[in-house]
Design a protein around this motif. Sequence first.
Motif, PDB file in Angstrom:
ATOM      1  N   SER A  32      29.213  43.819  75.048  1.00 54.12           N
ATOM      2  CA  SER A  32      29.292  45.192  75.553  1.00 54.12           C
ATOM      3  C   SER A  32      29.500  45.141  77.057  1.00 54.12           C
ATOM      4  N   SER A  35      30.258  49.765  82.206  1.00 53.80           N
ATOM      5  CA  SER A  35      31.273  50.680  82.704  1.00 53.80           C
ATOM      6  C   SER A  35      31.262  50.753  84.228  1.00 53.80           C
ATOM      7  N   PRO A  41      26.457  50.500  79.513  1.00 60.30           N
ATOM      8  CA  PRO A  41      27.514  49.909  78.679  1.00 60.30           C
ATOM      9  C   PRO A  41      28.629  50.909  78.379  1.00 60.30           C
ATOM     10  N   ALA A  42      29.841  50.397  78.216  1.00 55.01           N
ATOM     11  CA  ALA A  42      30.981  51.243  77.887  1.00 55.01           C
ATOM     12  C   ALA A  42      30.867  51.763  76.461  1.00 55.01           C
ATOM     13  N   VAL A  43      30.262  50.968  75.571  1.00 53.23           N
ATOM     14  CA  VAL A  43      30.074  51.347  74.175  1.00 53.23           C
ATOM     15  C   VAL A  43      28.601  51.203  73.829  1.00 53.23           C
ATOM     16  N   ILE A  44      28.013  52.256  73.289  1.00 53.72           N
ATOM     17  CA  ILE A  44      26.606  52.228  72.877  1.00 53.72           C
ATOM     18  C   ILE A  44      26.573  52.325  71.361  1.00 53.72           C
ATOM     19  N   SER A  80      30.001  56.962  78.280  1.00 55.80           N
ATOM     20  CA  SER A  80      30.231  55.865  77.347  1.00 55.80           C
ATOM     21  C   SER A  80      30.782  56.402  76.034  1.00 55.80           C
ATOM     22  N   LYS A  81      31.077  55.496  75.127  1.00 60.77           N
ATOM     23  CA  LYS A  81      31.521  55.873  73.787  1.00 60.77           C
ATOM     24  C   LYS A  81      30.479  55.400  72.784  1.00 60.77           C
TER      25      LYS A  81
END
Length: 95
Positions: A32, A35, A41-44, A80-81
Amino acid sequence: MLGKKLKILLAVGAASAVMLAAGCGGGDSKSSSASGKGGIPAVIRVGSETTFPPFEFTENDKYVGFDLDLADAIIKQMGSKMEFKSMGFDALIPA
């Protein structure tokens, strides 16, 4: 009477969504990427058992519900996404 019950229900749902989002974000720093904003994190990753309508359930082969909508809104606000995974309740903690 209904208004008070609804407020309590919403508060419990919000708290559980925040705990899900916070508890499922850990892992390898390689898997992960941050960002850049405070190490978020960019993705959670969020995991849940999707058998509890209206909080989380399956509708037309898509996961929907209050907890998912709330978690997605919080994660988007963080920049994030969300990556969602449905699994059995007994598998949530080890995952």
